[in-house]
Design an enzyme around this catalytic site. Structure first.
Site, mmCIF file in Angstrom:
data_model
loop_
_atom_site.group_PDB
_atom_site.id
_atom_site.type_symbol
_atom_site.label_atom_id
_atom_site.label_comp_id
_atom_site.label_asym_id
_atom_site.label_seq_id
_atom_site.Cartn_x
_atom_site.Cartn_y
_atom_site.Cartn_z
ATOM 1 N N GLU A 44 43.955 -30.701 25.884
ATOM 2 C CA GLU A 44 43.869 -30.012 24.597
ATOM 3 C C GLU A 44 43.453 -31.034 23.547
ATOM 4 O O GLU A 44 44.017 -32.128 23.466
ATOM 5 C CB GLU A 44 45.210 -29.380 24.223
ATOM 6 C CG GLU A 44 45.550 -28.186 25.106
ATOM 7 C CD GLU A 44 46.785 -27.417 24.642
ATOM 8 O OE1 GLU A 44 47.431 -27.832 23.657
ATOM 9 O OE2 GLU A 44 47.102 -26.401 25.291
ATOM 10 N N ASP A 55 53.086 -27.973 13.173
ATOM 11 C CA ASP A 55 53.226 -29.312 13.726
ATOM 12 C C ASP A 55 54.304 -30.122 13.027
ATOM 13 O O ASP A 55 54.463 -30.074 11.812
ATOM 14 C CB ASP A 55 51.891 -30.053 13.641
ATOM 15 C CG ASP A 55 50.915 -29.539 14.686
ATOM 16 O OD1 ASP A 55 51.265 -29.600 15.884
ATOM 17 O OD2 ASP A 55 49.837 -29.042 14.312
ATOM 18 N N TYR A 167 50.421 -20.153 26.826
ATOM 19 C CA TYR A 167 51.140 -21.322 26.325
ATOM 20 C C TYR A 167 52.505 -20.857 25.836
ATOM 21 O O TYR A 167 52.600 -20.144 24.832
ATOM 22 C CB TYR A 167 50.336 -21.936 25.184
ATOM 23 C CG TYR A 167 50.801 -23.292 24.689
ATOM 24 C CD1 TYR A 167 52.139 -23.562 24.406
ATOM 25 C CD2 TYR A 167 49.881 -24.314 24.474
ATOM 26 C CE1 TYR A 167 52.541 -24.799 23.947
ATOM 27 C CE2 TYR A 167 50.270 -25.562 24.005
ATOM 28 C CZ TYR A 167 51.598 -25.796 23.743
ATOM 29 O OH TYR A 167 51.989 -27.022 23.269
#
Ligand code: PLP
Lengths: 253, 386
Positions: A44, A55, A167
């Site tokens: 990725e 994040d 995911y």
């Protein structure tokens, strides 16, 4: 396109997918080659965004550093065009970079640069239609996230629309190194596997070989991001990073 | 599409091409839960009565509509000020936090998470938390902590935890990022108490509804239907609440942005903080850092309903500079005896500049929402940090 990006998972292999922030150093694509050599099944590549709300501190720092170096979407894709990596590359980014270019143009540029898949952190299945179409036209897999709070109904819809792999976010929170893998990870991976034939990767907080092995038990593999980016931020060379990845690889069997 | 959308729940959180819910999957159920709870509460007379009661006996509503007689005479217009500076805690932010605070309690949440720029929303959140027996964590950029220190002390006095944010421009945009990150990690216990009309569905709709009280009162209080209704625009909540009361009239609706944070005037469509709206950004979509003397307007985005109203031509947007704003605070203080916030002074500055021009002809009846009071800005105004 509903095919797997992780061919070897079909043979029972647990997949290892490292995450590398694009443009983090001048010769950052050497990290991709190191990942491949150390046994990564796919990689990725984060396209750094100014406001990465999903994040934690490590990837934020990596994004800021890449942007401060002058990395752009264009420069990162140009760098990718100049290397040959033998495993599928997946771009992970945020919606505004996709929307600003326009989904069709953005996806076409990715495909031209040799990218095989796209994951947009802040584009939930309800908002994904336009990008879904553009990705399909460009021949990109569209990886979607599932979370511990995702209902069965949403899970079915996400599984139906995703391609490449699914995911599974291990924990409610942002990306970032964690001391243990949350119990929610295995439960979620099991739920996802029950409704989809796509490989299911667990990510967020996988920081060590033993955590990788534990997280992969109920899943088809893991994504490792912050732990690797921390090493790169602290100055690890591609060779040094390869050692870390290789030990994760061997822990996964 | 008719401006009647200003009245109803936007379908899917869409205002024309704008709005939506661009959040990570982990936040979708939490947003959906807030939407469902708000829809339910807003239709529940008991909830509405409790909120109206608090707005009246606690927050001091209705706030007056004050004729600015001296300034009107000087400018050759009729100017009325909707006095949100007189609401408890000193700004319109109290309207929204009492609504969302009651909603959070109704949802069984025990903790409020908020972002703040000027600190007014943070103070209001800390206030609602104290009143309703909830805890509050407020994210604030370190640049704003320096220039709005009084509000940091107020939040701490009220028992809130103020978390300094050092990323990016160290202002409202970055505080909002941190608040969203904190919410992902605590969606079971915490309510994200967003302070303006941006963010994912249902926030733009919900916050506008909680701020609608400004416009509804002003409409009742105004002796005439104004020719022009004007308010400052950061995220756009005081303007949205004001406009909601006049969108179905002939009044022109004017939002005034900071020249250095003018998403409506200088931005392009983009997705930031959960909504598609107008955003200051570069060619690849990296969000720009805003730059304004007013911490509450120092933000590169704007609520999606403004983007929509602007696109259909129902509302118009103007910009004013920091220098004009400082002058406007002084002028209003010396003519009317009202020291307003730097944010609110943007609306005043536009009136000062435009009065007597084609944009605001002599004789116009103007209703201006004075969103807050200026105590917090004294330090900046007397030459401290900006
Ligand atoms: C007094 C005052 N007015 C206006 C604003 C801007 O917010 P909005 O545009 O949502 O009304 C703020 C924000 O902090 C404020 O404190």
């Amino acid at each position: 396109m509903s095919t797997s990006l992780l061919a070897r998972v079909a043979d029972g292999r647990k997949a290892l997918v490292p995450y590398i922030t694009g443009g983090i150093t001048a010769d950052w694509t050497d990290y991709l080659l190191a990942c491949e050599a150390a046994g990564a099944d796919a990689i990725e590549i984060g396209l750094p965004f100014s406001d990465p709300v999903l994040d934690g501190p490590t990837v934020q720092e990596a994004s800021d550093r890449a942007l401060a170096r002058g990395a752009t979407v264009a420069s990162i894709l140009a760098d990718l065009s100049a290397v040959t990596v033998g495993v599928p590359l997946v771009v992970m980014t945020y919606a505004n970079l996709v929307m600003r270019a326009g989904p069709a143009i953005f996806c076409a540029r990715l495909a031209e640069a040799g990218v095989a898949g796209l994951l947009v952190s802040d584009l939930p299945v309800d908002e994904v239609a336009e990008v879904e179409l553009a990705a399909a036209e460009a021949g990109l897999a569209l990886i979607l996230l599932v979370a511990p709070v995702t209902s069965d109904e949403r899970l079915a819809e996400i599984a139906r629309r995703a391609s490449g792999y699914l995911y599974a976010i291990s924990v409610m929170g942002t990306t970032g190194e964690r001391a243990t893998v949350a119990g929610s990870a295995a439960a979620l991976a099991t739920r996802v596997k029950a409704v989809s034939d796509l490989p299911v990767l667990v990510g967020f907080g996988i920081s060590s070989p033993s955590q990788a092995a534990a997280a992969a038990e109920a899943a088809d593999g893991v994504v490792v991001g912050s732990a690797l980016m921390r090493r790169i931020l602290d100055g690890a060379t591609p060779g040094e990073l390869a050692v870390d990845i290789a030990s994760m690889r061997s822990a996964l069997g | 599409m008719s401006p009647m959308t200003f009245m109803a729940e936007p379908v899917g959180g869409r205002f024309g091409d704008f709005g939506g819910r661009y959040v990570p999957e982990s936040l979708v159920p939490a947003c959906a839960a807030v939407a469902a709870a708000f829809r339910d509460a807003w239709a529940d007379k008991t909830f509405r009565d409790e909120l109206d009661g608090l707005l009246s006996v606690y927050a001091g509503r209705p706030t007056p509509l004050t004729p600015a007689s001296n300034l009107s005479a000087q400018l050759g217009i009729s100017l009325w000020l909707k006095r949100e500076d007189l609401a408890h805690t000193g700004s319109h932010k109290i309207n929204n936090v009492l609504g969302q605070g009651l909603l959070a309690r109704r949802m069984g949440r025990t903790r409020l998470i908020a972002e703040t720029g000027a600190g007014q929303h943070g103070v209001a959140t800390a206030t609602a938390a104290a009143l309703l027996g909830l805890s509050a964590t407020v994210y604030m950029g370190t640049r704003d902590i320096e220039r709005q220190r009084l509000n940091v002390h107020r939040m701490e006095m009220l028992g809130a935890t103020v978390v300094p944010v050092t990323s990016g421009s160290r202002t409202l945009k970055d505080a909002t990022n941190e608040a969203m990150r904190a919410w992902v990690a605590d969606t079971e216990r915490a309510h994200f108490l967003l302070g303006s009309v941006g963010g994912p569905h249902p926030y733009p709709w919900m916050v506008r509804e909680f701020q609608r009280v400004i416009g509804s009162e002003a409409r009742r209080q105004a002796p005439v239907v104004p020719d022009v209704v004007v308010a400052c625009v950061g995220g756009g909540s005081n303007a949205a609440g004001t406009f909601a009361g006049f969108v179905d009239t002939s009044s022109r609706l004017i939002g005034v942005e900071a020249a250095g944070g003018a998403a409506m005037s200088n931005g392009a469509p983009g997705v930031v903080h959960g909504a598609r709206s107008m955003v200051l950004q570069d060619d690849e979509g990296q969000v720009a850092e805003a730059e304004s003397i007013a911490a509450g307007l120092d933000y590169p985005g704007v609520g999606p309903e403004h983007a929509y109203l602007g696109a259909i031509g129902r509302s118009e947007y103007r910009t004013v500079t920091d220098d004009e704003v400082v002058e406007a605070v002084r002028r209003l203080a010396r003519t009317e005896g009202i020291i307003c916030a730097l944010e609110s002074a943007h609306a005043v500055a536009w009136v000062l500049r435009a009065a007597g021009t084609a944009d605001l002809p002599a004789g116009s009846a103007v209703l201006l929402t004075l969103s807050g009071r200026g105590d917090k800005d004294m330090h900046t105004l007397i030459g401290g940090t900006a």
